[in-house]
Design a protein around this motif. Sequence first.
Motif, PDB file in Angstrom:
ATOM      1  N   ILE A   1      25.841  81.252  44.282  1.00 16.96           N
ATOM      2  CA  ILE A   1      26.742  80.192  44.739  1.00 16.96           C
ATOM      3  C   ILE A   1      26.066  79.322  45.792  1.00 16.96           C
ATOM      4  O   ILE A   1      26.188  78.085  45.771  1.00 16.96           O
ATOM      5  CB  ILE A   1      28.039  80.815  45.281  1.00 16.96           C
ATOM      6  CG1 ILE A   1      28.795  81.540  44.158  1.00 16.96           C
ATOM      7  CG2 ILE A   1      28.931  79.755  45.909  1.00 16.96           C
ATOM      8  CD1 ILE A   1      30.008  82.300  44.632  1.00 16.96           C
ATOM      9  N   CYS A   2      25.323  79.942  46.704  1.00 16.60           N
ATOM     10  CA  CYS A   2      24.605  79.161  47.721  1.00 16.60           C
ATOM     11  C   CYS A   2      23.521  78.290  47.095  1.00 16.60           C
ATOM     12  O   CYS A   2      23.261  77.170  47.573  1.00 16.60           O
ATOM     13  CB  CYS A   2      23.996  80.104  48.756  1.00 16.60           C
ATOM     14  SG  CYS A   2      25.205  80.932  49.817  1.00 16.60           S
ATOM     15  N   SER A   3      22.883  78.768  46.031  1.00 21.71           N
ATOM     16  CA  SER A   3      21.880  77.964  45.342  1.00 21.71           C
ATOM     17  C   SER A   3      22.521  76.751  44.674  1.00 21.71           C
ATOM     18  O   SER A   3      21.928  75.656  44.637  1.00 21.71           O
ATOM     19  CB  SER A   3      21.147  78.807  44.299  1.00 21.71           C
ATOM     20  OG  SER A   3      20.404  79.836  44.910  1.00 21.71           O
ATOM     21  N   LEU A   4      23.725  76.931  44.138  1.00 27.18           N
ATOM     22  CA  LEU A   4      24.448  75.790  43.573  1.00 27.18           C
ATOM     23  C   LEU A   4      24.734  74.744  44.652  1.00 27.18           C
ATOM     24  O   LEU A   4      24.606  73.530  44.408  1.00 27.18           O
ATOM     25  CB  LEU A   4      25.748  76.260  42.934  1.00 27.18           C
ATOM     26  CG  LEU A   4      25.620  77.091  41.656  1.00 27.18           C
ATOM     27  CD1 LEU A   4      26.991  77.593  41.207  1.00 27.18           C
ATOM     28  CD2 LEU A   4      24.981  76.279  40.537  1.00 27.18           C
ATOM     29  N   LEU A   5      25.128  75.207  45.831  1.00 33.21           N
ATOM     30  CA  LEU A   5      25.353  74.276  46.936  1.00 33.21           C
ATOM     31  C   LEU A   5      24.055  73.590  47.342  1.00 33.21           C
ATOM     32  O   LEU A   5      24.035  72.377  47.608  1.00 33.21           O
ATOM     33  CB  LEU A   5      25.951  75.026  48.126  1.00 33.21           C
ATOM     34  CG  LEU A   5      26.177  74.202  49.402  1.00 33.21           C
ATOM     35  CD1 LEU A   5      27.127  73.042  49.144  1.00 33.21           C
ATOM     36  CD2 LEU A   5      26.710  75.100  50.530  1.00 33.21           C
TER      37      LEU A   5
ATOM     38  N   ALA B   1      34.614  75.638  39.123  1.00 37.04           N
ATOM     39  CA  ALA B   1      35.961  75.967  39.594  1.00 37.04           C
ATOM     40  C   ALA B   1      36.691  76.866  38.604  1.00 37.04           C
ATOM     41  O   ALA B   1      37.366  77.824  39.004  1.00 37.04           O
ATOM     42  CB  ALA B   1      36.760  74.682  39.830  1.00 37.04           C
ATOM     43  N   ALA B   2      36.562  76.580  37.306  1.00 40.19           N
ATOM     44  CA  ALA B   2      37.269  77.378  36.304  1.00 40.19           C
ATOM     45  C   ALA B   2      36.775  78.819  36.288  1.00 40.19           C
ATOM     46  O   ALA B   2      37.549  79.748  36.022  1.00 40.19           O
ATOM     47  CB  ALA B   2      37.100  76.746  34.924  1.00 40.19           C
ATOM     48  N   CYS B   3      35.499  79.016  36.563  1.00 45.16           N
ATOM     49  CA  CYS B   3      34.941  80.371  36.530  1.00 45.16           C
ATOM     50  C   CYS B   3      35.290  81.167  37.786  1.00 45.16           C
ATOM     51  O   CYS B   3      35.666  82.350  37.690  1.00 45.16           O
ATOM     52  CB  CYS B   3      33.422  80.306  36.361  1.00 45.16           C
ATOM     53  SG  CYS B   3      32.871  79.733  34.729  1.00 45.16           S
ATOM     54  N   TRP B   4      35.165  80.559  38.956  1.00 44.84           N
ATOM     55  CA  TRP B   4      35.268  81.319  40.195  1.00 44.84           C
ATOM     56  C   TRP B   4      36.620  81.230  40.877  1.00 44.84           C
ATOM     57  O   TRP B   4      36.991  82.140  41.628  1.00 44.84           O
ATOM     58  CB  TRP B   4      34.196  80.854  41.187  1.00 44.84           C
ATOM     59  CG  TRP B   4      32.879  81.500  40.970  1.00 44.84           C
ATOM     60  CD1 TRP B   4      31.762  80.955  40.395  1.00 44.84           C
ATOM     61  CD2 TRP B   4      32.522  82.854  41.309  1.00 44.84           C
ATOM     62  NE1 TRP B   4      30.750  81.867  40.356  1.00 44.84           N
ATOM     63  CE2 TRP B   4      31.177  83.042  40.911  1.00 44.84           C
ATOM     64  CE3 TRP B   4      33.206  83.907  41.897  1.00 44.84           C
ATOM     65  CZ2 TRP B   4      30.508  84.251  41.093  1.00 44.84           C
ATOM     66  CZ3 TRP B   4      32.551  85.116  42.075  1.00 44.84           C
ATOM     67  CH2 TRP B   4      31.208  85.272  41.678  1.00 44.84           C
ATOM     68  N   MET B   5      37.381  80.173  40.650  1.00 45.29           N
ATOM     69  CA  MET B   5      38.618  80.002  41.401  1.00 45.29           C
ATOM     70  C   MET B   5      39.656  81.092  41.122  1.00 45.29           C
ATOM     71  O   MET B   5      40.321  81.572  42.070  1.00 45.29           O
ATOM     72  CB  MET B   5      39.207  78.617  41.120  1.00 45.29           C
ATOM     73  CG  MET B   5      40.153  78.134  42.198  1.00 45.29           C
ATOM     74  SD  MET B   5      39.348  77.979  43.830  1.00 45.29           S
ATOM     75  CE  MET B   5      38.355  76.507  43.591  1.00 45.29           C
TER      76      MET B   5
ATOM     77  N   THR C   1      42.100  92.516  38.148  1.00 51.09           N
ATOM     78  CA  THR C   1      40.776  92.313  38.738  1.00 51.09           C
ATOM     79  C   THR C   1      39.742  92.017  37.662  1.00 51.09           C
ATOM     80  O   THR C   1      38.938  91.082  37.782  1.00 51.09           O
ATOM     81  CB  THR C   1      40.359  93.560  39.533  1.00 51.09           C
ATOM     82  OG1 THR C   1      41.333  93.834  40.553  1.00 51.09           O
ATOM     83  CG2 THR C   1      38.993  93.353  40.181  1.00 51.09           C
ATOM     84  N   TYR C   2      39.763  92.808  36.598  1.00 49.29           N
ATOM     85  CA  TYR C   2      38.829  92.574  35.505  1.00 49.29           C
ATOM     86  C   TYR C   2      39.058  91.207  34.855  1.00 49.29           C
ATOM     87  O   TYR C   2      38.103  90.495  34.524  1.00 49.29           O
ATOM     88  CB  TYR C   2      38.966  93.670  34.448  1.00 49.29           C
ATOM     89  CG  TYR C   2      38.303  94.968  34.813  1.00 49.29           C
ATOM     90  CD1 TYR C   2      36.924  95.073  34.898  1.00 49.29           C
ATOM     91  CD2 TYR C   2      39.068  96.111  35.069  1.00 49.29           C
ATOM     92  CE1 TYR C   2      36.310  96.275  35.224  1.00 49.29           C
ATOM     93  CE2 TYR C   2      38.465  97.317  35.391  1.00 49.29           C
ATOM     94  CZ  TYR C   2      37.086  97.386  35.468  1.00 49.29           C
ATOM     95  OH  TYR C   2      36.478  98.570  35.792  1.00 49.29           O
ATOM     96  N   ALA C   3      40.322  90.836  34.671  1.00 44.36           N
ATOM     97  CA  ALA C   3      40.638  89.584  33.989  1.00 44.36           C
ATOM     98  C   ALA C   3      40.190  88.361  34.774  1.00 44.36           C
ATOM     99  O   ALA C   3      39.943  87.296  34.189  1.00 44.36           O
ATOM    100  CB  ALA C   3      42.141  89.500  33.719  1.00 44.36           C
ATOM    101  N   THR C   4      40.067  88.476  36.100  1.00 46.80           N
ATOM    102  CA  THR C   4      39.584  87.357  36.912  1.00 46.80           C
ATOM    103  C   THR C   4      38.090  87.458  37.209  1.00 46.80           C
ATOM    104  O   THR C   4      37.431  86.434  37.437  1.00 46.80           O
ATOM    105  CB  THR C   4      40.358  87.294  38.234  1.00 46.80           C
ATOM    106  OG1 THR C   4      40.275  88.570  38.907  1.00 46.80           O
ATOM    107  CG2 THR C   4      41.809  86.953  37.993  1.00 46.80           C
ATOM    108  N   LEU C   5      37.558  88.685  37.213  1.00 49.55           N
ATOM    109  CA  LEU C   5      36.138  88.864  37.512  1.00 49.55           C
ATOM    110  C   LEU C   5      35.250  88.496  36.323  1.00 49.55           C
ATOM    111  O   LEU C   5      34.168  87.919  36.501  1.00 49.55           O
ATOM    112  CB  LEU C   5      35.868  90.307  37.930  1.00 49.55           C
ATOM    113  CG  LEU C   5      34.423  90.669  38.285  1.00 49.55           C
ATOM    114  CD1 LEU C   5      33.924  89.816  39.442  1.00 49.55           C
ATOM    115  CD2 LEU C   5      34.300  92.147  38.625  1.00 49.55           C
ATOM    116  N   VAL C   6      35.677  88.817  35.115  1.00 46.46           N
ATOM    117  CA  VAL C   6      34.864  88.515  33.930  1.00 46.46           C
ATOM    118  C   VAL C   6      34.574  87.020  33.800  1.00 46.46           C
ATOM    119  O   VAL C   6      33.422  86.624  33.583  1.00 46.46           O
ATOM    120  CB  VAL C   6      35.542  89.071  32.660  1.00 46.46           C
ATOM    121  CG1 VAL C   6      34.847  88.546  31.407  1.00 46.46           C
ATOM    122  CG2 VAL C   6      35.506  90.596  32.667  1.00 46.46           C
ATOM    123  N   PRO C   7      35.577  86.110  33.940  1.00 52.97           N
ATOM    124  CA  PRO C   7      35.249  84.674  33.891  1.00 52.97           C
ATOM    125  C   PRO C   7      34.270  84.238  34.974  1.00 52.97           C
ATOM    126  O   PRO C   7      33.481  83.312  34.756  1.00 52.97           O
ATOM    127  CB  PRO C   7      36.612  83.993  34.061  1.00 52.97           C
ATOM    128  CG  PRO C   7      37.605  84.995  33.604  1.00 52.97           C
ATOM    129  CD  PRO C   7      37.040  86.319  34.009  1.00 52.97           C
TER     130      PRO C   7
END
Length: 331
Positions: free
Chosen positions: A125-129, A258-262, A280-286
């Motif tokens: 994430i920091c590399s993206l920034l 945003a769609a992946c991490w939010m 947790t799994y349903a939000t972590l996998v994306p």
Amino acid sequence: MNEEPQLNLSWISQDAGASENVSRAASSLIPVVDPGPELMVNPWDIVLCTSGTLISCENAIVVLIIFHNPSLRAPMFLLIGSLALADLLAGLGLVINFIFAYLLQSDSAKLVTVGLIVASFSASICSLLAITIDRYLSLYYALTYNSERTVTFTYVMLIVLWGASICLGLLPVTGWNCLKDESTCSIIKPLTKNNVAVMSVSFLLMFGLMLQLYVQICKIVMRHAHQIALQHHFLATSHYVTTRKGVSTLAIILGTFAACWMPFTLYSLIADYTYPSIYTYATLVPATYNSIINPVIYAFRNQEIQKSLWMICCGCVPASVSQRAKSPSDV
């Protein structure tokens, strides 16, 4: 994260006293059936392991290309290489976590693997920034950006982001965990609720900064395109198309991120270890899918990396790729 699904057997004990005599009388008439085998591996862990394998393979290719080609040493390629390395480590962390969860079940192994995953995803994430900052500066200081000062600034960004990410990854190992007090656990054991909340808020701040920088990038690109169109009226349509394509590319980048991490970020702020693990799994996998998409957006779309990939694979460069490499990138 490695919580195995459990069978709910509470219904067996209901009305046990009332039916005890009846069951004993009828036991001789009912054939004995062995229970089926329990589910040994959580399917969600298999999905995460598969994602980790794909992430590792994709980003290993990018790292090898940048390492193999000495000409890819500009600040932009150094940052893309940092992103690919971070995602590569994240993929390996997911695979190692799966192996340790089912073959080496110990608190020490769990702390190390979770620390590796936290450090690598934080570096990603920091590399993206950092890539966003690099793109903004390359447009804002278009005439002086390729100076030695810029290269030094890039190395400083890399040192800072990897240093901060490694420190975050070491927190669980150095005692910032919930192994001694389960009530402080977050949705990702053994991380504490406070640690996950701080990381989630930091992510939201970084996303806000990226959004602001990309808005400024769009303004600069549109202003430059408008100035060129005023000087060369016959190129107005071409620059309009280029600008629209560049803005759409930025929208795809931010929208995908945003769609992946939010979902995981927002869920981690409100949930704790008592919530069902399926959420947790349903939000972590994306969130892991962002590391699968990153090489496509930042590496494989780059013409120089495409040329290097073709040279490594078949020793030649198609004419279409060579022609596109001569034209400037969209953003």
